[in-house]
Design a protein around this motif. Structure first.
Motif, PDB file in Angstrom:
ATOM      1  N   LEU A  16     -18.634 -16.772  26.650  1.00  0.00           N
ATOM      2  CA  LEU A  16     -19.756 -17.829  26.902  1.00  0.00           C
ATOM      3  C   LEU A  16     -20.507 -17.963  25.499  1.00  0.00           C
ATOM      4  CD1 LEU A  16     -22.132 -18.453  28.762  1.00  0.00           C
ATOM      5  CD2 LEU A  16     -23.194 -16.177  28.532  1.00  0.00           C
ATOM      6  N   GLU A  17     -20.177 -16.992  24.504  1.00  0.00           N
ATOM      7  CA  GLU A  17     -20.864 -17.220  23.381  1.00  0.00           C
ATOM      8  C   GLU A  17     -20.140 -18.428  22.618  1.00  0.00           C
ATOM      9  OE1 GLU A  17     -23.490 -15.669  22.310  1.00  0.00           O
ATOM     10  OE2 GLU A  17     -23.180 -14.774  24.311  1.00  0.00           O
ATOM     11  N   ALA A  18     -18.997 -18.546  22.705  1.00  0.00           N
ATOM     12  CA  ALA A  18     -18.378 -19.829  21.947  1.00  0.00           C
ATOM     13  C   ALA A  18     -18.878 -21.128  22.688  1.00  0.00           C
ATOM     14  CB  ALA A  18     -16.999 -19.504  22.140  1.00  0.00           C
ATOM     15  N   ALA A  19     -19.012 -21.013  23.848  1.00  0.00           N
ATOM     16  CA  ALA A  19     -19.369 -22.244  24.706  1.00  0.00           C
ATOM     17  C   ALA A  19     -20.841 -22.683  24.141  1.00  0.00           C
ATOM     18  CB  ALA A  19     -19.531 -22.088  26.125  1.00  0.00           C
ATOM     19  N   VAL A  20     -21.827 -21.398  24.034  1.00  0.00           N
ATOM     20  CA  VAL A  20     -23.206 -21.678  23.588  1.00  0.00           C
ATOM     21  C   VAL A  20     -23.025 -22.321  22.099  1.00  0.00           C
ATOM     22  CG1 VAL A  20     -25.279 -20.487  22.846  1.00  0.00           C
ATOM     23  CG2 VAL A  20     -24.279 -20.156  25.233  1.00  0.00           C
ATOM     24  N   ALA A  21     -22.390 -21.698  21.330  1.00  0.00           N
ATOM     25  CA  ALA A  21     -22.246 -22.225  19.883  1.00  0.00           C
ATOM     26  C   ALA A  21     -21.778 -23.601  19.717  1.00  0.00           C
ATOM     27  CB  ALA A  21     -21.056 -21.466  19.061  1.00  0.00           C
ATOM     28  N   PHE A  22     -20.694 -24.090  20.719  1.00  0.00           N
ATOM     29  CA  PHE A  22     -20.321 -25.415  20.675  1.00  0.00           C
ATOM     30  C   PHE A  22     -21.460 -26.426  21.101  1.00  0.00           C
ATOM     31  CE2 PHE A  22     -18.501 -28.930  23.316  1.00  0.00           C
ATOM     32  CZ  PHE A  22     -17.302 -29.435  22.498  1.00  0.00           C
ATOM     33  N   PHE A  23     -22.105 -26.239  22.230  1.00  0.00           N
ATOM     34  CA  PHE A  23     -23.125 -27.128  22.685  1.00  0.00           C
ATOM     35  C   PHE A  23     -24.310 -26.882  21.979  1.00  0.00           C
ATOM     36  CE2 PHE A  23     -20.114 -26.643  26.326  1.00  0.00           C
ATOM     37  CZ  PHE A  23     -20.265 -28.191  26.567  1.00  0.00           C
ATOM     38  N   THR A  24     -24.881 -25.854  21.340  1.00  0.00           N
ATOM     39  CA  THR A  24     -26.038 -26.112  20.485  1.00  0.00           C
ATOM     40  C   THR A  24     -25.656 -26.575  19.101  1.00  0.00           C
ATOM     41  OG1 THR A  24     -25.407 -23.880  19.592  1.00  0.00           O
ATOM     42  CG2 THR A  24     -26.932 -23.943  21.420  1.00  0.00           C
ATOM     43  N   ASP A  25     -24.194 -26.685  18.860  1.00  0.00           N
ATOM     44  CA  ASP A  25     -24.121 -27.439  17.488  1.00  0.00           C
ATOM     45  C   ASP A  25     -23.842 -28.766  17.814  1.00  0.00           C
ATOM     46  OD1 ASP A  25     -23.405 -27.551  14.732  1.00  0.00           O
ATOM     47  OD2 ASP A  25     -21.319 -27.231  15.016  1.00  0.00           O
ATOM     48  N   LEU A  26     -23.560 -29.232  19.208  1.00  0.00           N
ATOM     49  CA  LEU A  26     -23.554 -30.647  19.676  1.00  0.00           C
ATOM     50  C   LEU A  26     -24.959 -31.123  19.563  1.00  0.00           C
ATOM     51  CD1 LEU A  26     -22.359 -33.059  21.082  1.00  0.00           C
ATOM     52  CD2 LEU A  26     -22.764 -31.866  23.261  1.00  0.00           C
TER      53      LEU A  26
END
Length: 146
Positions: A16-26
């Motif tokens: 979840l943390e990696a996915a949140v980081a990915f989509f917030t960086d998007l």
């Protein structure tokens, strides 16, 4: 009666943390997080002992929402190949309009994103690409050029 709107798209992830980081960086904005468990999700999903962690994100305009879900119990299952090809039945991809495709792609590559094919130009109107993001999610990017 017609539907009112599409509320969100939910995607199961293993980190979840990696996915949140990915989509917030998007460029998506974190709206909130929650732990979901109990009889309501058990009954809704037809599973026993559901415990999930979710993060809700929205696009800057506030209209598009993405719910990232990590199943704690029961454990998430994998069906088919770990990185299914784009023509696999089911959810195909999530597409985002971006201002600068090259910059966005560079930022997302820092999170492990990889192009599936190549960046293409469509009818002098858009530059497009598909990439594989966290948990194998296919993300498409579109930059308007014409």
């Amino acid at each position: 009666m017609a539907i009112q709107r599409m509320d969100n798209v939910a995607v199961n992830v293993d980190d979840l943390e990696a996915a949140v980081a990915f989509f917030t960086d998007l460029g998506m904005e974190l709206e909130g997080r929650a732990e979901i468990e109990g009889t309501v999700p058990d009954r809704m999903l037809g599973l026993d002992g559901v415990h999930t962690s979710i993060a809700m994100l929205h696009t800057p305009d506030g209209h598009g929402k993405l719910e990232l879900t990590r199943y704690r119990t029961p454990a998430a299952v994998t069906v088919g190949p770990p990185d299914p090809p784009p023509h696999t039945l089911g959810l195909h991809r999530v597409m985002f309009a971006v201002d600068d495709l090259d910059d966005t792609l560079a930022r997302l590559r820092r999170h492990g994103a990889e192009l599936i094919g190549e960046v293409v130009e469509y009818e002098n109107v858009h530059r497009l690409c598909d990439l594989r993001g966290p948990s194998g999610i296919i993300v498409a990017l579109a930059e308007r050029i014409g």
